[in-house]
Design an enzyme around this catalytic site. Structure first.
Site, PDB file in Angstrom:
ATOM      1  N   CYS A  49       0.842  -1.184   0.000  1.00 54.12           N
ATOM      2  CA  CYS A  49       0.000   0.000   0.000  1.00 54.12           C
ATOM      3  C   CYS A  49       0.878   1.236   0.000  1.00 54.12           C
ATOM      4  O   CYS A  49       2.041   1.188   0.370  1.00 54.12           O
ATOM      5  CB  CYS A  49      -0.924   0.024   1.214  1.00 54.12           C
ATOM      6  SG  CYS A  49      -2.132  -1.323   1.258  1.00 54.12           S
ATOM      7  N   GLY A  58       0.330  -0.330  -5.090  1.00 55.44           N
ATOM      8  CA  GLY A  58      -0.997  -0.924  -4.965  1.00 55.44           C
ATOM      9  C   GLY A  58      -1.869  -0.542  -6.131  1.00 55.44           C
ATOM     10  O   GLY A  58      -1.995   0.644  -6.451  1.00 55.44           O
ATOM     11  N   SER A  69      12.355  -3.708 -11.639  1.00 51.50           N
ATOM     12  CA  SER A  69      13.344  -3.727 -10.569  1.00 51.50           C
ATOM     13  C   SER A  69      14.591  -4.525 -10.918  1.00 51.50           C
ATOM     14  O   SER A  69      15.624  -4.367 -10.268  1.00 51.50           O
ATOM     15  CB  SER A  69      12.721  -4.262  -9.281  1.00 51.50           C
ATOM     16  OG  SER A  69      11.973  -5.429  -9.510  1.00 51.50           O
ATOM     17  N   ASP A  83      14.609  -9.863  -9.717  1.00 46.64           N
ATOM     18  CA  ASP A  83      14.700  -9.492  -8.307  1.00 46.64           C
ATOM     19  C   ASP A  83      14.430 -10.637  -7.348  1.00 46.64           C
ATOM     20  O   ASP A  83      14.895 -10.623  -6.204  1.00 46.64           O
ATOM     21  CB  ASP A  83      13.741  -8.332  -7.993  1.00 46.64           C
ATOM     22  CG  ASP A  83      12.326  -8.643  -8.417  1.00 46.64           C
ATOM     23  OD1 ASP A  83      11.654  -9.436  -7.742  1.00 46.64           O
ATOM     24  OD2 ASP A  83      11.884  -8.088  -9.442  1.00 46.64           O
ATOM     25  N   CYS A 113       6.314 -13.728   5.191  1.00 45.85           N
ATOM     26  CA  CYS A 113       6.375 -12.427   5.858  1.00 45.85           C
ATOM     27  C   CYS A 113       5.021 -12.155   6.494  1.00 45.85           C
ATOM     28  O   CYS A 113       3.980 -12.424   5.900  1.00 45.85           O
ATOM     29  CB  CYS A 113       6.706 -11.320   4.856  1.00 45.85           C
ATOM     30  SG  CYS A 113       6.645  -9.661   5.570  1.00 45.85           S
ATOM     31  N   CYS A 138      15.134  -5.719   8.185  1.00 48.48           N
ATOM     32  CA  CYS A 138      14.452  -7.003   8.370  1.00 48.48           C
ATOM     33  C   CYS A 138      14.701  -7.873   7.144  1.00 48.48           C
ATOM     34  O   CYS A 138      14.388  -7.483   6.020  1.00 48.48           O
ATOM     35  CB  CYS A 138      12.954  -6.790   8.564  1.00 48.48           C
ATOM     36  SG  CYS A 138      12.012  -8.338   8.700  1.00 48.48           S
TER      37      CYS A 138
END
Length: 474
Positions: free
Chosen positions: A5, A41, A297, A360, A396, A447
């Site tokens: 988002c 999004g 990407s 990616d 995740c 992370c």
């Protein structure tokens, strides 16, 4: 795999003091910001604008340019605005779940826009429902809105209600809250989700990425700090620092999600991807004729690989810019269909060539297998696949909807086996131990749980992994 988002918020302080012709057109500016964040999004979008305490909100399914026509933007007037582009991570893809969410409660009206995912959603929703709460959507953002409204009845200000709720919710979030007189921005204690602050003259602006500030003509002030709450009203800006945790910004923002022209937490997304390509060239060299990247990407990483290896970088694919990112399509069937019409190899560029192809990530392996097949059909003699991230090994729980381990190809097969499955001549992933090098950052301030299983909140991560395993067994 799903994400994500994007949020935009503007407080026009000038319009608070006088209805001047110099006041900003917040609807159009918010539109520009959301347009720049469209990559985050593509299912739904919305804008809520506060006009002297009256919140007018319009949202619908679809892209920003399709949902907001000039007449609709012209009808949205006011001095505070928040906007949202959504891809569903929690809650179905329906108009009811589109954001911003507007809540009417005893203290007035509240509107929120939220990027991220709560890890204690089920516990919170069950408790609130037992206390009599009735929810109109299936998104965790409504839980946040309900909790703020509830806490506000016991607090002396809406910002203190937000701070109170932050002690009760867990997970990753970048949150914008609009009340009749204030705009409040908050970032989760780990800094998992990005949030930046800027200004346009007398107006203060928040957005998920700096590319949105650029689109609105705003000047970057700084990133909102992990655990920080920023309150903007007619009296100025106030900052409240709630207890922060170990910094754990999402590394996959730099690998995939963010636009390459964005800078987050002082780190250039473009430079990070370029460095990932350089690292790949050193870690997985191979003799070849050309290097190509998968748009978008993969392109920067491919350029980095070429620069480090000395192998020419060539444009190998034409991308249909009117197709959304295959990565965030809501079903496997749509993902496969989108790949076929999204990318087309340039035959003359790859025919008779030994090709190094940079992408990616690999999730299930189906998409990249189709792309490798396209290159071979176009005449490539060899296809060596290089991935600018480590293998996905864990789901995740913070807003990047990496699927259960049973759906991750790297959990089921070795790297040589994956290479055979996708039809590549060789396959190399970025070494997980060099992610810090990719970010040009000392210390583990990010992370990487989807690669290592090292969740920022270890106890929560273990519990959620158990739930994930139990759901697969049922």
């Amino acid at each position: 795999m799903h994400e994500e988002c994007g949020v935009v918020g503007i407080f026009d302080a000038f319009d608070e003091f006088a209805n001047s012709e110099e006041s900003l057109d917040l609807a159009s500016l918010t539109y520009y910001g959301l347009f720049a964040l469209q990559h985050r999004g593509q299912e739904s979008c919305g804008i809520a604008i506060n006009d002297d305490g009256n919140i007018n909100c319009y949202k619908d399914m679809g892209l920003v340019g399709d949902v907001f026509k000039p007449d609709k933007l012209a009808s949205l007037k006011g001095n505070i605005s928040i906007g949202h582009v959504r891809y569903s991570t929690t809650g179905a893809s329906t108009r009811e779940n589109a954001q911003p969410l507007v809540t009417h409660y005893i203290k007035g009206t509240l509107s929120i826009a939220h990027n991220g995912n709560l890890t204690n959603t089920n516990t919170l929703r069950t408790k609130l429902e037992q206390e009599g709460a009735i929810f109109q959507t299936t998104v965790d953002s409504e839980i946040i809105a309900y909790m703020i409204a509830k806490s506000r009845s016991q607090c002396d200000s809406v910002e203190n209600a937000v701070i109170d709720v932050m002690t009760k919710i867990e997970g990753g979030y970048a949150l914008l809250v609009m009340s009749p007189r204030k705009l409040i921005a908050a970032r989760d204690p780990y800094g998992l989700k990005p949030l930046v602050m800027g200004k346009i003259g007398h107006a203060i602006v928040f957005a998920s990425e700096t590319c949105a500030l650029d689109a609105m003509g705003a000047e970057l002030i700084r990133d909102v700090k992990p655990g920080e709450v920023v309150i903007v009203d007619r009296y100025g800006i106030r900052y409240v620092q709630t207890p922060a945790r170990k910094c754990a910004k999402c590394v996959f923002e730099y690998i995939y999600f963010a636009r390459p022209d964005s800078v987050m937490d002082g780190i250039s997304v473009f430079e990070s991807r370029l460095e990932a390509g350089r690292l790949l060239a050193r870690q997985h060299p191979v003799e070849a004729d050309i290097v190509i990247g998968i748009p978008e990407s993969g392109l920067d990483a491919a350029l980095g690989y070429s620069m480090e290896s000395g192998i020419p970088y060539v444009k190998g694919f034409v991308k249909n810019n009117y197709i959304g990112r295959t990565f965030i399509k809501p079903s496997q069937a749509l993902r496969k269909q989108a790949v076929r019409i999204k990318l087309n190899p340039i035959d003359s560029a790859v025919k008779g060539k030994r090709v190094i192809m940079i992408d990616d990530s690999i999730v299930r392996g189906t998409t990249i297998a189709n792309i490798v097949k396209m290159l071979r059909t176009a005449g490539a003699t060899e296809v060596h696949v290089r991935i600018s991230s480590p293998p996905f090994l864990y789901p995740c729980f913070y807003g990047t909807d990496v699927p259960s381990r049973s759906n991750l190809i790297a959990c089921q097969h070795t790297i040589p086996e994956i290479s055979d499955i996708i039809g590549a001549d060789s396959l190399g992933y970025l070494d997980v131990n060099t992610l810090g090098d990719m970010l040009h950052e000392e210390g583990h301030k990010f992370c990487d749980a989807c690669f290592t299983g090292d969740y920022p909140n270890i106890e929560t991560g273990i519990d959620l992994l158990k739930e994930d395993a139990e759901s697969l067994e049922k």
